[in-house]
Design an enzyme around this catalytic site. Structure first.
Site, PDB file in Angstrom:
ATOM      1  N   GLY A   9       0.818  -1.222   0.000  1.00  0.00           N
ATOM      2  CA  GLY A   9       0.000   0.000   0.000  1.00  0.00           C
ATOM      3  C   GLY A   9       0.844   1.261   0.000  1.00  0.00           C
ATOM      4  N   ARG A  60      -0.384  -6.722  -5.378  1.00  0.00           N
ATOM      5  CA  ARG A  60      -0.547  -8.130  -5.792  1.00  0.00           C
ATOM      6  C   ARG A  60       0.566  -8.574  -6.732  1.00  0.00           C
ATOM      7  NH1 ARG A  60      -5.631  -8.638  -8.692  1.00  0.00           N
ATOM      8  NH2 ARG A  60      -5.458  -6.411  -9.022  1.00  0.00           N
ATOM      9  N   ASP A 100       5.685  -6.443   5.277  1.00  0.00           N
ATOM     10  CA  ASP A 100       6.138  -7.829   5.438  1.00  0.00           C
ATOM     11  C   ASP A 100       5.992  -8.636   4.149  1.00  0.00           C
ATOM     12  OD1 ASP A 100       3.411  -7.626   5.690  1.00  0.00           O
ATOM     13  OD2 ASP A 100       3.228  -8.979   7.395  1.00  0.00           O
ATOM     14  N   THR A 128       5.042   0.893   6.636  1.00  0.00           N
ATOM     15  CA  THR A 128       3.630   0.632   6.884  1.00  0.00           C
ATOM     16  C   THR A 128       3.058   1.702   7.800  1.00  0.00           C
ATOM     17  OG1 THR A 128       1.988  -0.841   7.865  1.00  0.00           O
ATOM     18  CG2 THR A 128       4.161  -0.978   8.806  1.00  0.00           C
ATOM     19  N   ASP A 182       0.706   0.929   9.638  1.00  0.00           N
ATOM     20  CA  ASP A 182       0.174   0.129  10.749  1.00  0.00           C
ATOM     21  C   ASP A 182       1.147   0.020  11.928  1.00  0.00           C
ATOM     22  OD1 ASP A 182      -1.928  -0.332   9.010  1.00  0.00           O
ATOM     23  OD2 ASP A 182      -1.176  -2.284   8.364  1.00  0.00           O
ATOM     24  N   ASP A 205       3.362  -2.204  12.437  1.00  0.00           N
ATOM     25  CA  ASP A 205       3.325  -3.567  12.969  1.00  0.00           C
ATOM     26  C   ASP A 205       4.459  -4.447  12.457  1.00  0.00           C
ATOM     27  OD1 ASP A 205       2.514  -3.799  10.353  1.00  0.00           O
ATOM     28  OD2 ASP A 205       0.809  -5.101  10.746  1.00  0.00           O
ATOM     29  N   ARG A 253      -4.857  -3.149  10.324  1.00  0.00           N
ATOM     30  CA  ARG A 253      -4.819  -4.589  10.088  1.00  0.00           C
ATOM     31  C   ARG A 253      -4.961  -5.350  11.403  1.00  0.00           C
ATOM     32  NH1 ARG A 253      -0.267  -7.228   6.308  1.00  0.00           N
ATOM     33  NH2 ARG A 253       0.988  -6.458   8.017  1.00  0.00           N
ATOM     34  N   ARG A 312      -4.093   7.130   4.963  1.00  0.00           N
ATOM     35  CA  ARG A 312      -2.864   6.814   4.218  1.00  0.00           C
ATOM     36  C   ARG A 312      -2.470   7.919   3.263  1.00  0.00           C
ATOM     37  NH1 ARG A 312      -3.584   0.751   2.192  1.00  0.00           N
ATOM     38  NH2 ARG A 312      -3.461   1.704   0.163  1.00  0.00           N
TER      39      ARG A 312
HETATM   40  O1  F6P Z   1      -1.274  -2.169   5.745  1.00  0.00           O
HETATM   41  C1  F6P Z   1      -1.744  -0.888   5.497  1.00  0.00           C
HETATM   42  C2  F6P Z   1      -3.232  -0.884   5.323  1.00  0.00           C
HETATM   43  O2  F6P Z   1      -3.634   0.448   5.088  1.00  0.00           O
HETATM   44  C3  F6P Z   1      -4.024  -1.520   6.456  1.00  0.00           C
HETATM   45  O3  F6P Z   1      -4.145  -0.680   7.586  1.00  0.00           O
HETATM   46  C4  F6P Z   1      -5.319  -1.824   5.771  1.00  0.00           C
HETATM   47  O4  F6P Z   1      -5.981  -2.901   6.416  1.00  0.00           O
HETATM   48  C5  F6P Z   1      -4.883  -2.222   4.393  1.00  0.00           C
HETATM   49  O5  F6P Z   1      -3.615  -1.639   4.179  1.00  0.00           O
HETATM   50  C6  F6P Z   1      -5.815  -1.767   3.300  1.00  0.00           C
HETATM   51  O6  F6P Z   1      -5.325  -2.206   2.089  1.00  0.00           O
HETATM   52  P1  F6P Z   1      -5.975  -1.836   0.691  1.00  0.00           P
HETATM   53  O7  F6P Z   1      -5.555  -0.438   0.331  1.00  0.00           O
HETATM   54  O8  F6P Z   1      -5.434  -2.858  -0.238  1.00  0.00           O
HETATM   55  O9  F6P Z   1      -7.453  -1.921   0.869  1.00  0.00           O
END
Ligand code: F6P
Length: 352
Positions: free
Chosen positions: A10, A73, A109, A131, A133, A135, A177, A280
């Site tokens: 992301g 992906r 990760d 990230t 997150d 994490d 997450r 984000r």
């Molecule tokens: O890992 C970062 C994050 O923003 C998470 O907090 C969230 O669950 C996920 O990515 C969302 O991903 P996407 O943009 O693929 O929906």
């Protein structure tokens, strides 16, 4: 020396600051050539690159997102564009064709897992943790997290206005997450009365009790809930499943679930706001700009010293590095004895 750089997973505030720092440090300190790979590992498969130099990275420090683009992906070992086939040999052959001596991979990760496998097949890699997150193992603070927390704090400040004016229970749902860092720090910064995180499944009666107390005393309640939070005995709330993604599960919607649980049990109106990708987006905070710049410079030093197969870390206030496989596929939840939980509880915040 010719180094490739890519951003995977992301988008995240601070990615451009890392790209800039790696490019400037390699150009200034050892005259290296730098090439950006577009859209994560996808660019190595689709042969899309972008030359980077001092001029190309001018003015990007404070820009959100990534000038290289990203993809969540694009796994060369399981390529969605070829029915899940392994096209890693093709990707590595293209890197050799470009004349790359190594790669700097900025990601979470999932990206580190791919980077580790690519490195094992002969393309040297240095990793930089990313990230919102917060994490990732061995990274006490990842860039992007401070920017996300700032968004949550501002959102809670704004939701408090309506909560107080209407006497409502207002719920803000954060990202994060499977970890509760964003909700915990954002909730503390935004003076939430209830903070619910995945690491501590909540008791509905306990949340109701806190809301009723506040109905009687202050007249309103602010709840900050992480997307991975769940009631004791229940599962997490899944918004969608993305096949071909390293982690196919996308969480979301638990704020609305909690709203429907609480509404019949309270006198006040209950409303939920899902903050989503707003957390984000946009410019990185000054803290994240500096942290991302330090990470980028350190990655350039690992490259210069030939310390391949390692990821930059921040443990305490010290920047260092660990082998890529120490991070790949692992995460770092909020520990049950984390001092911030005791701080919140001591101030009367209900933690479920
Ligand atoms: O890992 C970062 C994050 O923003 C998470 O907090 C969230 O669950 C996920 O990515 C969302 O991903 P996407 O943009 O693929 O929906």
């Amino acid at each position: 020396m010719h180094i490739g750089i890519l951003t995977g997973g992301g988008d995240c505030p601070g990615l451009n600051a890392v790209i800039r720092a790696v490019t400037l440090a390699l150009a200034n300190e050892c005259g290296a050539r730098v090439t950006g790979i577009r859209r994560g590992f996808l660019g190595l498969i689709t042969r899309e690159v972008l030359p980077l130099d001092t001029a190309a990275v001018a003015g990007i420090l404070a820009q959100g997102g990534t000038i290289l683009g990203t993809h969540n992906r694009a796994d060369p070992f399981h390529y969605f564009g070829a029915g899940g086939a392994d096209v890693s040999d093709q990707a590595i052959a293209y890197a050799h064709e470009l004349g790359l001596d190594g790669l700097v991979a900025i990601g979470g990760d999932g990206t580190m897992g791919i980077a580790h496998r690519i490195a094992a097949k002969g393309l040297p890699v240095v990793g930089v943790p990313k990230t919102i997150d917060n994490d990732l193992c061995h990274t006490d603070r990842s860039f992007g997290f401070d920017s996300a927390v700032a968004v949550v704090a501002e959102a809670l400040d704004r939701l408090e206005t309506t909560a107080r004016s209407h006497g409502r229970v207002m719920i803000a749902e954060t990202m994060g997450r499977y970890a509760g860092w964003i909700a915990l720090e954002g909730g503390l910064a935004g003076a939430a009365d209830v903070i619910l995180i995945p690491e501590r499944p909540y008791s509905l009666p306990a949340v109701v009790e806190r809301c009723r107390q506040r109905e009687a005393r202050e007249g309103y309640t602010l709840i900050c809930i992480a997307e991975g939070a769940r009631e004791i005995g229940a599962g997490m709330t899944v918004a969608r499943t993305l096949t071909d993604s390293p982690d196919p599960v996308r969480l979301g919607g638990v704020g609305a679930v909690l709203m429907h649980q609480l509404q019949p049990l309270l006198k006040s109106e209950v409303r939920a706001t899902l903050l989503g990708h707003v957390q984000r987006g946009g410019q990185p905070t000054p803290f994240d700009r500096v942290l991302a710049t330090r990470f980028g410079w350190h990655a350039a030093q690992l490259v210069r010293q030939g310390q391949w197969g390692r990821m930059v870390t921040l443990e305490g206030s010290a920047i260092g590095s660990v082998p890529l496989d120490a991070v790949a596929g692992r995460n770092r939840p909020v520990a049950p004895d984390h001092p911030m939980l005791a701080t919140a509880a001591g101030l009367g915040v209900a933690l479920g």
